[in-house]
Scaffold this active site. Structure first.
Site, PDB file in Angstrom:
ATOM      1  N   PRO A   2       0.666  -1.343  -0.227  1.00 40.81           N
ATOM      2  CG  PRO A   2      -0.058  -1.195   2.162  1.00 40.81           C
ATOM      3  CD  PRO A   2       1.081  -1.620   1.380  1.00 40.81           C
ATOM      4  CD  GLU A   3       4.224   3.483  -3.206  1.00 40.43           C
ATOM      5  OE1 GLU A   3       4.488   4.532  -3.384  1.00 40.43           O
ATOM      6  OE2 GLU A   3       5.096   2.581  -3.172  1.00 40.43           O
TER       7      GLU A   3
END
Length: 270
Positions: A2-3
């Site tokens: 996750p960015e």
DNA sequence: CACTATACCTGCATGC
DNA sequence: TGCATGCAGGTATAGT
């Protein structure tokens, strides 16, 4: 995983399923992820309905009357909405049981993620001191230029500093620098205002595009198999060391910055 | 203060 | 096949 685009994709994926649902119970299988899971998650949350699901930086905030549930996915976290009788596997650490016979499940093999509580009216310490949202009006080239004056750190490290701008991690920092034609090693303080405008535009563009594609590795939140996002095939530099630059054909190189692999084109980026 | 290195944890690819 | 090694999308914190 996750960015920012993956967290935003997660937010959009779960919101319609959890909004309005009452949390009927909480099942925790570990006492802590990155941080201890606070007692309010099991002690205060049950009985309350979930309202809006917000995102701030890489945190998700599930709004309820007494406070917000904060979820950070760390490096390997995934949130899914599943039938309540779905057996828990090894890395399924927390379930929020919902009043429609389903549950919101947090899985995170590496346990760098977190599950926290923010009482109504308070701002959790981890949410303080964060920079602007990259897709908001508070973020532009002038902002980067002002904050960077006098700083000698490589621009890629600067860009990944969540006090400068939130949500930009290793993948999208590399991609944005490529789009802007800036070498990842260049000292942040020695970049012109004009080039920072190009970089800010590149950050916006690459994040917005990745969100439209469902992130790099996320896509479906109801399917336990978790199909991949569609952005991966569009990466220009990340993970492509040795492969030809899509723009000029020069083999891409990689160096290590702050412990992170940093791929770039030696011809297109200066 | 700015900056770097370290730590947290598991899974996977790689090479011997 | 087994085993050691290094690496992975994050980030707080200790140390320089």
């Amino acid at each position: 995983m996750p960015e920012l685009p993956e967290v935003e994709t997660t937010r959009r994926g779960i919101e319609s399923h959890v909004r309005g649902r009452v949390v009927t119970g909480v099942q925790l299988r570990v006492p802590a992820l990155r941080w201890p899971i606070p007692p309010e998650i099991s002690g205060v949350l049950p009985g309350n309905a979930i309202g809006a699901v917000h995102r701030r930086a890489k945190y998700l905030l599930l709004e309820t009357a007494p406070g917000d549930v904060l979820v950070h996915l760390g490096m390997s976290g995934v949130l899914r909405v599943l039938p309540a009788d779905t057996p828990a596997l090894r890395h399924d650490h927390a379930d929020l049981l919902l009043d429609d016979g389903r549950l919101l499940r947090l899985s995170d093999p590496r346990r760098f993620g977190s599950l926290l509580w923010q009482p109504r009216g308070e701002i959790h310490p981890l949410l303080q001191g964060l920079g602007p949202e990259p897709l908001s009006d508070g973020f532009d080239g002038d902002h980067l230029w002002r904050l960077s004056r006098g700083r000698r750190a490589p621009v890629k490290v600067f860009l990944m500093d969540q006090a400068v701008v939130v949500g930009v991690g290793n993948i999208y920092a590399a991609e944005a620098l490529f789009r802007a034609g800036i070498h990842p090693l260049r000292a942040a303080g020695r970049i012109s205002r004009e080039r920072f405008h190009a970089l800010a535009g590149a950050v916006r563009a690459v994040l917005a595009h990745a969100i439209r594609r469902g992130g790099t590795t996320l896509r479906d939140f109801l399917d336990p198999d978790g199909a991949p996002g569609y952005f991966e095939q569009e990466l220009s530099v990340y993970g492509r060391e040795g492969e030809p630059c899509r723009h000029c054909g020069t083999p891409l190189r990689s160096l290590r910055l702050a412990g992170r692999a940093s791929c770039y084109c030696p011809r297109c980026q200066h």
